[in-house]
Structures are given as structure tokens and as C-alpha cells.
Design an enzyme around this catalytic site. Structure first.
Site, short mmCIF file in Angstrom:
data_model
loop_
_atom_site.label_atom_id
_atom_site.label_comp_id
_atom_site.label_asym_id
_atom_site.label_seq_id
_atom_site.Cartn_x
_atom_site.Cartn_y
_atom_site.Cartn_z
N ARG A 125 -12.96 0.80 -10.03
CA ARG A 125 -13.51 2.63 -9.39
C ARG A 125 -13.62 3.41 -10.20
O ARG A 125 -14.57 4.49 -10.30
CB ARG A 125 -12.56 3.32 -8.75
CG ARG A 125 -12.45 2.57 -6.99
CD ARG A 125 -12.03 4.07 -5.97
NE ARG A 125 -10.79 3.71 -6.04
CZ ARG A 125 -10.12 4.43 -5.10
NH1 ARG A 125 -9.85 5.36 -4.43
NH2 ARG A 125 -9.30 3.83 -4.02
N ASP B 205 -7.52 9.35 -9.56
CA ASP B 205 -8.12 8.51 -8.49
C ASP B 205 -8.85 7.62 -8.60
O ASP B 205 -9.62 6.94 -7.88
CB ASP B 205 -7.68 9.40 -6.91
CG ASP B 205 -7.28 8.02 -5.99
OD1 ASP B 205 -6.96 7.55 -6.07
OD2 ASP B 205 -8.46 8.35 -4.64
N TRP C 290 -1.84 -3.63 -2.94
CA TRP C 290 -3.05 -3.32 -1.79
C TRP C 290 -4.18 -4.96 -2.05
O TRP C 290 -4.66 -5.13 -1.20
CB TRP C 290 -3.24 -3.09 -0.88
CG TRP C 290 -4.07 -1.60 -1.84
CD1 TRP C 290 -3.58 -0.64 -2.51
CD2 TRP C 290 -4.97 -1.22 -1.31
NE1 TRP C 290 -4.10 0.66 -2.48
CE2 TRP C 290 -5.29 -0.38 -2.38
CE3 TRP C 290 -5.76 -1.77 -0.64
CZ2 TRP C 290 -6.89 0.03 -2.03
CZ3 TRP C 290 -8.20 -1.31 -0.75
CH2 TRP C 290 -7.83 0.12 -1.74
N SER D 81 0.51 -1.58 -0.12
CA SER D 81 -0.20 0.33 -0.29
C SER D 81 0.57 0.74 0.08
O SER D 81 2.02 1.27 0.39
CB SER D 81 -0.85 0.13 1.10
OG SER D 81 -2.24 -0.95 1.38
#
Length: 572
Positions: free
Chosen positions: A340, A317, A256, A202
Site C-alpha cells: 500500500r 496506515d 489477515w 484481523s
């Protein structure tokens, strides 16, 4: 021999407790059976255990167990609860091997539990630096453990990978693979492949260059390391532009979320996250390989065989680190990936070629795809220092976030926890300092949205149902042979749905918001459902707790409990 230990008898009436105990609750002591490569390879065939975070190498999170089904689920009742001893985000997926549950908790803790009774067998707590939370964007959580032979493995926030003796909980080896002071942290559940413990990093909200590591399961020695961002002279190294010579050196690319593995093709699939800075792309104009991609790796040496990139030059992002589910659809070997960026992808897993992408939630940052699968970007939706991109859909909290989806190979339906939320966003000049946030955002105004659980028929790519909710489904999803899909909400409701229709069939209030993942297992022929509850992480901290989402989540109760359920069987 032991009887069921009702750790919290107040959950049930005394009469119901007595009935449950009378209904064959005498249990044999669990046995520590060595977990072999053969067991891992055949995890999809063996229904009683849950041997890895995704349950099988394909990452389906599908349990073939069917005693809890669309007709019997209304009789599902709590059997026991196990307290994890910490607050904050309980992101874990429990592992169950022959009656023993191995469950991690936030703040570096892990427990071994009698999975039938809730009795603690042992626990281990890794000591953490006092200020570790400052180096983690999204809470001091952990997503689960892995088991192999006589050891259980887990990663810690300060970048230790630890092997414990499964029977005693004593440390066998403990290795450090990153520098947490530079935001090289870990929340991932390891994956065991061919005697190696594979883990990812991460930290891409900070200036970092991240990687995937494979460690020898016996010794902890590094077998290989695959950086997700190439050196300038390597293939893909020229995709970071020419404005900032250090763009790639600090370019992020987190890993991650646990990967998947195809033993027939002998390919390890592992996804990567966003570039850094998250929103400021002015200094890294280019595709920014291999961020927002799934890498197909040789598990023996980490060599990249091929890749597919979901969002080249990510300035929203979108963090494409999410899981890949391996499936055989319409005679093709594919991987399924919910992103996402708002799309569900179907990619040929033999070569990384694009088959199709379908909208999970509203998408307007891209207007379609080229034949090769490259998104066609609406330039008005690109935030820069001058252009405040308005009503960008989805926002970085939208589409399909990290919370894992599940695929039923029987119904051919994948169930995706999703959210509809958009944003007005202006990029800001990022300032690179190691160990400090480097987001590159000047203004962000989230537009109020809602949550949803979506079922897709993967043979057609079409939505078959949608369940809307006032806030996002933030747990992972599990599908089962009983025709069910289980998912949890920030309000603490653990729910079961008919996988073919989306009809809600059962619900239980766990007491805290849910960001972990459910599992199912059986002991002595009895099916259990287990799920962690405990609110925390980015979703609670960011927009969904403020004006952009569901204000009622702002001060949601924290917790740390694993709830275990089974069918109520009336006394005969």
C-alpha cells in the site's frame, strides 16, 4: 450421473443452453479424494484443481490451463451461477478439489458445490454474535477455505477456526483462538503446512496485539503462536519508543492475508499489518517491529528466522499485510510483494535482503532507499498534530491494496491491481479503549484519483503496461497458461486482458462490485473460470465512495454470487 444444472437459465438463451448441454455436459458424481501433503507440495504442477487460496505454496494465483486463451476467450460464456445467500463483501477465493468447489461467504458461511453443475452438496453456517460487525473495520467477510485429507477448514469473524468433514459438512472440531470483543477477529483463508492449519488475525484498527497461529489439523490443538509484536525484553521490543510503555502491548500488527511457503528452504512467509494507532505515531516513535513486515518463520515452531520491514514507523496506515509471491528470477530465489505504500518489492527469500523496489503508483512519502532497503522519508509528508501533510502519495487506499496480485512464471509478468489516490492528512491524538476504533486521525482530505491494473516484468522491475480505469480494480487477479490476466471492478465488470500487452479481450457484467478472486479448474478436460461477485468492505465505505474517489461507487449494488464460465462449443 447428472446433467448440468442451469440454476439461472435466463442468463443464456434456451438455444445456447441446449447447445452447451449437448456439448458433452454429462458429468460423473464428484469424488472426495483425500488431499495429501504431496498434493499440496505439487499443486503448482497439477492444473485441474485449485487447492489453496493462492493456488500453490508460492501464492502465484497462476493456472497453467490454456484452453481459454487470447484467441478463444471471446467464446467464454456463463455456465451457471451459485448464490451465496448473504450480502456484504464477498472477499473469498473458491477452492476446487476433483470437481468439488468449497466456497466461503460473508457472515460465517461455507458451501460445498458440484463445480461442474452448481448443485449444492452441503452448507454450514456458523452462528455469529449480533454485534460482531462493530468489531470489524471492513465488513464481515472471509477470504476462503483450506482443504487437507478429509477435512475443509475455515475461519470465522468471531475468531473460531472450524474443521468440517468434506463429504458431509459436519463439524469435526471448532476452536476459539481470539476474543472478538477485543476486536481479535478473523477474515483470513487458512494455509496448510506440514499437517498444521496456519491462520492470522484481523483487528489492528483497534488497540490489540495480534498473532499467527498454527493448529494441529487433526485436533485443532495449538502447535505454536507467533505474536507479531515482541515483548519489551525480546528482540525488536525496544522499537516502540519510550513515551508510552503500553505502545507495543496494544500495537496492532494484523496478519489477515494468507502466507506462502517454500518447502525447499522450509520457510513460511507471512506478512503483517499496520501499528496502532494507525495515523498517530507520536506515542510510538521507532520502527514498531514487526509491523508492516514479512516474517520468515520456521513452520515447526513459529520462530522468526529473519524479516524485512516495508514501512518503519508507519504513520500513513500503509498496512503491509499483503501477500508474498515466491518466484525464481534471474537465478535468484525471491519474494514479490506489492504494498500500500506504493512500491513493488523484490526481496531475497533466503535471507530477507533488499534487491529492489519499484513504484506501482505515484510515491512521494519516500524519496528512495538506502542500500539496505530502508525507505528515505520526506519529512514534510509525515502527518503530526501540527503538520498537515499535503498531497501525500499514495493515500492509505492507494498503491497496492490487499486484493491479491498474480504472477505468471511463463511470461515473468506480475499483474497488480492498483489505484492512484493521494491525501492531505493531519494526525489526531488517539484515545486507547479496548474494543473501540483507535485511528489517530484529525483531518483527511482525499484527492480525486483513478484505478489501474499494472503489469511488471519482474526480470527488469519495469512496467510493461498500465490499464487505467475510473475506479480501482478491487478483485484479486488470476493469470493463466493461456496468456491471460483476469480481474474485476467495483462496477461489476469481470475482464480478461492479454498479459503481455494489457489489451482488454473480454468482459462480463456480474451485477455487483467485485472484491473476491477468480480461479480456474478443469473437469473431464473442460476448463472453467469461476469468480465471486458481491460488493462491500473498506473500499466501498471510505474514500472511493466519496469526494476523494469515484462518487458513483457510493451506493453500489451489493450481491453474493459465484459466476462460473466455460468456452462455448458449437454443436457439431
Amino acid at each position: 450421473m447428472q446433467t448440468k444444472n442451469m440454476r439461472h437459465p435466463g442468463i443464456l438463451s434456451s438455444a445456447l443452453c441446449a447447445t452447451l448441454l449437448a456439448a458433452g455436459a454429462v458429468q460423473a458424481e464428484p469424488v472426495h479424494t483425500p488431499v495429501t501433503d504431496k498434493m499440496l507440495l505439487e499443486a503448482h504442477k497439477e492444473a485441474s484443481n485449485w487447492l489453496m487460496a493462492g493456488r500453490d505454496y508460492a501464492g502465484t494465483r497462476y493456472s497453467p490451463l490454456a484452453k481459454v486463451n487470447t484467441k478463444s476467450v471471446k467464446r467464454l460464456v456463463p455456465v451457471y451461477s451459485f448464490a451465496l445467500g448473504t450480502l456484504d463483501a464477498q472477499n473469498t477465493t473458491p477452492i476446487v478439489v476433483d470437481g468439488i468447489m468449497y466456497v466461503t461467504a460473508s457472515h460465517g458461511k461455507i458451501y460445498a458445490v458440484n463445480a461442474a453443475t452448481g448443485q449444492e452438496l452441503w452448507s454450514y453456517s456458523h452462528p455469529l454474535p449480533d454485534n460482531i460487525g462493530k468489531m470489524m473495520c471492513c465488513d464481515v467477510g472471509n477470504r476462503g477455505a483450506a482443504v487437507y485429507e478429509d477435512k475443509v477448514f475455515y475461519a470465522t469473524p468471531d475468531s473460531h477456526v472450524i474443521a468440517l468433514d468434506r463429504e458431509t459438512g459436519k463439524v469435526v472440531w471448532d476452536v476459539v483462538i481470539g476474543d472478538w470483543t477485543k476486536a481479535q477477529t478473523m477474515t483470513v483463508a487458512p494455509l496448510i503446512v506440514k499437517g498444521k492449519v496456519v491462520v492470522g488475525m484481523s483487528g489492528a484498527e483497534y488497540p490489540t496485539r495480534l498473532w499467527i497461529d498454527a493448529l494441529d489439523a487433526n485436533t485443532g490443538a495449538q502447535v505454536w503462536r507467533r505474536y507479531t509484536i515482541p515483548e519489551p525484553h525480546e528482540p525488536g521490543g525496544d522499537t516502540w519508543g519510550d513515551k508510552d510503555p503500553d505502545a507495543g502491548k496494544y500495537g496492532g500488527g494484523s496478519t489477515w492475508i494468507t502466507g506462502s511457503y517454500d518447502p525447499d528452504l522450509d520457510i513460511l512467509y507471512w506478512s503483517t499489518g499496520n501499528p496502532n494507532p494507525d495515523w498517530d505515531g507520536m506515542g510510538r516513535i521507532g520502527d514498531n517491529l514487526y509491523t508492516n513486515s514479512t516474517l520468515a518463520l520456521n513452520p515447526d515452531d513459529g520462530e522468526i528466522k529473519f524479516h524485512y520491514q516495508y514501512t518503519p514507523w508507519d504513520v500513513w496506515d500503509f498496512d503491509g499485510v499483503n501477500e508474498t509471491i515466491l518466484a525464481n528470477v534471474n537465478g535468484k530465489k525471491v519474494w514479490l510483494h506489492g504494498d500500500r505504500n506504493g512500491f513493488l518489492y523484490n526481496i531475497d527469500r533466503t535471507n530477507g535482503k533488499f534487491n529492489w523496489a519499484k513504484e506501482i503508483s505515484k510515491v512521494n512519502w519516500a524519496t528512495g532507499f538506502t542500500e539496505e532497503g530502508r525507505p528515505i522519508v520526506d519529512q514534510t509528508k509525515v502527518p503530526t498534530y501540527e503538520n498537515k501533510a499535503m498531497n501525500v502519495c499514495p493515500a492509505s487506499e492507494g498503491g497496492k491494496w490487499w486484493n491479491p496480485m498474480s504472477y505468471s512464471p511463463v511470461s515473468k509478468i506480475v499483474v497488480i491491481p492498483s489505484r492512484e489516490i493521494c491525501v492531505d492528512i493531519l494526525a489526531g491524538k488517539a484515545e486507547r479503549v479496548e474494543g473501540k476504533y483507535n485511528l489517530g486521525i484529525a483531518e483527511a482530505d482525499w484527492i480525486k484519483g483513478y484505478g489501474q491494473l499494472v503489469g511488471f516484468d519482474v526480470t527488469t522491475g519495469e512496467k510493461v503496461w498500465t490499464v487505467k480505469a475510473p475506479s480501482p480494480f478491487t478483485s484479486g487477479v488470476m493469470t493463466t497458461g493461456g496468456g491471460l490476466a483476469f480481474a474485476g471492478t467495483p462496477e461489476g465488470e469481470f475482464k480478461a486482458f492479454d498479459i503481455r500487452t494489457g489489451e482488454e479481450l473480454w468482459s462480463y457484467q456480474t451485477g455487483s462490485g467485485m472484491v473476491g478472486s477468480p480461479v480456474s479448474f478443469s473437469i473431464d478436460g473442460k476448463q472453467y473460470i469461476a469468480v465471486p461477485s458481491g460488493w462491500g468492505g473498506w473500499t466501498g465505505w471510505a474514500t472511493w465512495g466519496g469526494k476523494g474517489g469515484a462518487p458513483h461507487l457510493k451506493n453500489m449494488r451489493k450481491g453474493g454470487i459465484v459466476h462460473v464460465f466455460a468456452l462455448f462449443e458449437p454443436k457439431k
